[in-house]
Design an enzyme around this catalytic site. Sequence first.
Site, PDB file in Angstrom:
ATOM      1  N   ARG A  87       0.986  -1.169  -0.039  1.00  0.00           N
ATOM      2  CA  ARG A  87      -0.003   0.074   0.052  1.00  0.00           C
ATOM      3  C   ARG A  87       0.782   1.214   0.105  1.00  0.00           C
ATOM      4  O   ARG A  87       0.644   2.354  -0.555  1.00  0.00           O
ATOM      5  CB  ARG A  87      -0.948  -0.039   1.350  1.00  0.00           C
ATOM      6  N   LYS A 190      -2.695   6.336   1.181  1.00  0.00           N
ATOM      7  CA  LYS A 190      -2.656   6.792   2.484  1.00  0.00           C
ATOM      8  C   LYS A 190      -1.640   7.879   2.608  1.00  0.00           C
ATOM      9  O   LYS A 190      -0.450   7.820   2.879  1.00  0.00           O
ATOM     10  CB  LYS A 190      -2.169   5.547   3.505  1.00  0.00           C
ATOM     11  N   GLU A 226     -16.270   6.038   3.708  1.00  0.00           N
ATOM     12  CA  GLU A 226     -15.817   5.435   4.576  1.00  0.00           C
ATOM     13  C   GLU A 226     -15.909   6.569   5.686  1.00  0.00           C
ATOM     14  O   GLU A 226     -16.406   7.508   5.748  1.00  0.00           O
ATOM     15  CB  GLU A 226     -14.524   5.192   4.445  1.00  0.00           C
TER      16      GLU A 226
END
Length: 344
Positions: A87, A190, A226
């Site tokens: 990620r 992220k 989210e």
Amino acid sequence: MKEMAEIEKNLEWESLGFNYYRTEWNARFYYRDGAWSEMELSDSEYFPMHISAACLHYGLEIFEGLKAFRGIDGRIRMFRPEENAARMQSSAAKLCLPAPTTEMFVNACAEIVRRNPDFVPPYGTGASLYLRPLLIGTNPVLGVKPATEATFIVFASPVGAYFREGLRPISAVIDRDQDRAAPRGTGDVKVGGNYASSILSGSRAHGLGHSNVLYLDTHERKYIEEFGAANFFAVRGNTYITPKSNSILPSITNKSLRELAPTLGLEVEERPVSIEELESFDEVGACGTAAVISPVTKLIDIQTGRIYSYGDHIGRYSQKMFDALQDIQYGRVEDKFGWMVDVE
């Protein structure tokens, strides 16, 4: 070190919360002239940075979060570090930052766990050692351009539950006034900017006495995206449901729950989830590395005043999924998925 020993001695493992506590060692790598340096270990919490560093002016900063657990057998293991490495590499590609290799990433995390054994909380406390890999562009710039130099750091801190309530129902709000991420922006990686954009609505929710904010899609305000610091999931009947969107961060905890769910008798649906479905769910929750699972007892739509209630108890499947995941993380059952990495 005497100072470190004093810090460790004074920690109350069962009441840590999700806060920063100094540990003894961190790891650092430097990217210059097209190559990464060897790992350097430091006992300092600080490092010098140019006043015109790319990360300070243009947000060239990404991070990860993962945990190490002291198991029932006393051994220390990390949870799925390769997934965090992948990620970070995806995030780095989107911000045009040089990415650490998977081997660099995993080895650095393991080394920092090994170097800070006294800060891995004892088994049975419900606490863990949180690892924060951080990648920042550090070359001086004035114009907007990709970073040519970078620093990759891994540090650690013992933590308890992200939400003070722990595995107890929380309340959250739906905020239509602010967006977390653009549809084709950085919501799926992220980066620090995603969290900066959630501070205002998160502070507003906390001021109203709620723990989190649920965001909707930016185009129609019709589909669930989210929570501010965690993915959304719901259970209806025997189905685990979670939103699918290009602007949602792919949570490693959510991915793990989707893989665990069939072993608990649940079918899995990852798809666009309309806000109209909220009234039909039996259980709703937030999930992520920091939060693990936080069942949601109540969702309040700030703009419409509508309240969605899910009881004042932990849902049956939320409890089952939490227990199943923690059993693997703490070594109470066989790790049939091969998720845990022994660091000793």
